[in-house]
Design a protein around this motif. Structure first.
Motif, PDB file in Angstrom:
ATOM      1  N   UNK A 101     -49.236  38.426 -23.387  1.00 41.34           N
ATOM      2  CA  UNK A 101     -49.901  37.498 -24.297  1.00 41.34           C
ATOM      3  C   UNK A 101     -50.223  36.237 -23.506  1.00 41.34           C
ATOM      4  N   UNK A 102     -51.447  35.789 -23.614  1.00 38.72           N
ATOM      5  CA  UNK A 102     -51.849  34.589 -22.881  1.00 38.72           C
ATOM      6  C   UNK A 102     -51.338  33.373 -23.619  1.00 38.72           C
ATOM      7  N   UNK A 103     -50.372  32.714 -23.031  1.00 33.44           N
ATOM      8  CA  UNK A 103     -49.709  31.572 -23.656  1.00 33.44           C
ATOM      9  C   UNK A 103     -50.587  30.332 -23.517  1.00 33.44           C
ATOM     10  N   UNK A 104     -50.815  29.628 -24.625  1.00 37.20           N
ATOM     11  CA  UNK A 104     -51.632  28.425 -24.623  1.00 37.20           C
ATOM     12  C   UNK A 104     -50.713  27.213 -24.485  1.00 37.20           C
ATOM     13  N   UNK A 131     -40.085  30.571 -30.322  1.00 38.06           N
ATOM     14  CA  UNK A 131     -39.114  30.049 -31.276  1.00 38.06           C
ATOM     15  C   UNK A 131     -37.681  30.087 -30.794  1.00 38.06           C
ATOM     16  N   UNK A 132     -37.486  30.382 -29.514  1.00 36.81           N
ATOM     17  CA  UNK A 132     -36.141  30.412 -28.954  1.00 36.81           C
ATOM     18  C   UNK A 132     -35.726  29.067 -28.376  1.00 36.81           C
ATOM     19  N   UNK A 133     -34.692  29.084 -27.556  1.00 33.88           N
ATOM     20  CA  UNK A 133     -34.110  27.859 -27.006  1.00 33.88           C
ATOM     21  C   UNK A 133     -33.930  28.002 -25.501  1.00 33.88           C
ATOM     22  N   UNK A 134     -34.163  26.921 -24.769  1.00 30.20           N
ATOM     23  CA  UNK A 134     -33.939  26.917 -23.324  1.00 30.20           C
ATOM     24  C   UNK A 134     -33.386  25.550 -22.930  1.00 30.20           C
ATOM     25  N   UNK A 135     -32.074  25.426 -22.964  1.00 32.40           N
ATOM     26  CA  UNK A 135     -31.425  24.152 -22.657  1.00 32.40           C
ATOM     27  C   UNK A 135     -30.585  24.286 -21.390  1.00 32.40           C
ATOM     28  N   UNK A 145     -38.593  30.584 -19.589  1.00 33.00           N
ATOM     29  CA  UNK A 145     -38.131  29.577 -20.549  1.00 33.00           C
ATOM     30  C   UNK A 145     -39.288  29.104 -21.424  1.00 33.00           C
ATOM     31  N   UNK A 146     -40.447  28.941 -20.829  1.00 30.11           N
ATOM     32  CA  UNK A 146     -41.627  28.490 -21.559  1.00 30.11           C
ATOM     33  C   UNK A 146     -41.995  29.492 -22.655  1.00 30.11           C
ATOM     34  N   UNK A 147     -41.984  30.763 -22.320  1.00 32.06           N
ATOM     35  CA  UNK A 147     -42.314  31.791 -23.294  1.00 32.06           C
ATOM     36  C   UNK A 147     -41.244  31.878 -24.378  1.00 32.06           C
ATOM     37  N   UNK A 148     -39.987  31.731 -23.987  1.00 35.17           N
ATOM     38  CA  UNK A 148     -38.898  31.792 -24.966  1.00 35.17           C
ATOM     39  C   UNK A 148     -39.032  30.664 -25.998  1.00 35.17           C
ATOM     40  N   UNK A 194     -47.110  25.932 -26.956  1.00 34.95           N
ATOM     41  CA  UNK A 194     -46.011  25.112 -26.443  1.00 34.95           C
ATOM     42  C   UNK A 194     -46.569  23.922 -25.668  1.00 34.95           C
ATOM     43  N   UNK A 195     -45.823  22.813 -25.714  1.00 30.51           N
ATOM     44  CA  UNK A 195     -46.171  21.621 -24.936  1.00 30.51           C
ATOM     45  C   UNK A 195     -45.067  21.373 -23.912  1.00 30.51           C
ATOM     46  N   UNK A 196     -45.463  21.189 -22.662  1.00 31.52           N
ATOM     47  CA  UNK A 196     -44.526  20.835 -21.592  1.00 31.52           C
ATOM     48  C   UNK A 196     -44.603  19.327 -21.402  1.00 31.52           C
ATOM     49  N   UNK A 197     -43.474  18.650 -21.533  1.00 30.12           N
ATOM     50  CA  UNK A 197     -43.485  17.191 -21.617  1.00 30.12           C
ATOM     51  C   UNK A 197     -42.495  16.571 -20.635  1.00 30.12           C
TER      52      UNK A 197
END
Length: 221
Positions: free
Chosen positions: A4-7, A131-135, A124-127, A53-56
């Motif tokens: 899936x192409x992640x936006x 709706x998952x978590x990556x801490x 992590x980005x896809x997770x 997803x937004x990478x910040x």
């Protein structure tokens, strides 16, 4: 394999790092729909594109203090369906706690110097987008402020299963459906987890988030 192409909307004030991440994510099957260098640009890009997803980054112009993570909190309040992955050199505990106030689902917080492989970051980005978590464990430890470890050892197998599903973002109703039990039965298990973790109800009750953070810290997730 990326199916899936992640936006993605990317917010990073370093031009060199930002351009490099755009190239990297594109090569990994992601579509960077906007790459910004300031918090206002980030907010506008998310509103316009509604990415997965937004990478910040945390520190952005003009003060280079907490503009990025403040914007992330704003995005989560306005568009909770957009995943947030904070990617920074710093841990900002006050605003990170606010970011997690409504739960850990769809939220990530990674430290730049601790990501050893590109695949880890993209996973992590896809997770987070799903709706998952990556801490990062180091972030969790600071958020917990050195709280006692191994509290999960006091849980029964079913209480542990319930906590594990809470960490995955499931509601009590969702957990009840998965276990084919009543929602009231799940509530009792959740209450037992709170009691064994020493989490008392407060006026600003975020016991669910604290319980999940404890689970993540002790499981090394």
């Amino acid at each position: 394999m990326i199916d899936k192409r992640l936006r993605v909307v990317l917010a990073e004030d370093s031009v060199v790092l930002r351009d490099g991440m755009v190239e990297l994510l594109g090569a990994r099957g992601c579509e960077v729909v906007a790459a910004t260098g300031t918090a206002p640009e980030l907010l506008a890009a998310v509103a316009a594109h509604r990415p997965d997803v937004a990478v910040v980054d945390i520190r952005m112009p003009p003060t280079h203090t907490d503009e990025g993570i403040r914007a992330a909190v704003d995005i989560r309040a306005r568009t909770p369906e957009v995943g947030i992955l904070v990617f920074s050199q710093h841990v900002e505990t006050v605003w990170a706690s606010r970011l997690l106030a409504d739960g850990t689902a769809g939220v990530g917080y990674l430290l730049k110097e601790r990501v050893a492989r590109t695949s880890e970051f993209v996973d992590a980005l896809r997770r987070v987008a799903d709706g998952g978590t990556a801490l990062d464990p180091a972030v969790v430890t600071q958020l917990l402020r050195g709280g006692q470890r191994h509290k999960v050892d006091a849980l029964t197998p079913r209480e542990y299963e319930v906590l594990e599903l809470m960490a995955q973002g499931h509601s009590n109703r969702s957990i009840a459906t998965l276990f084919a039990v009543s929602e009231r039965a799940v509530e009792k298990h959740v209450a037992a987890v709170f009691a064994k973790f020493g989490l008392r109800a407060t006026d600003t009750d975020n016991r669910r988030v604290k319980a999940v953070l404890t689970y993540l810290a002790e499981s090394g997730s």
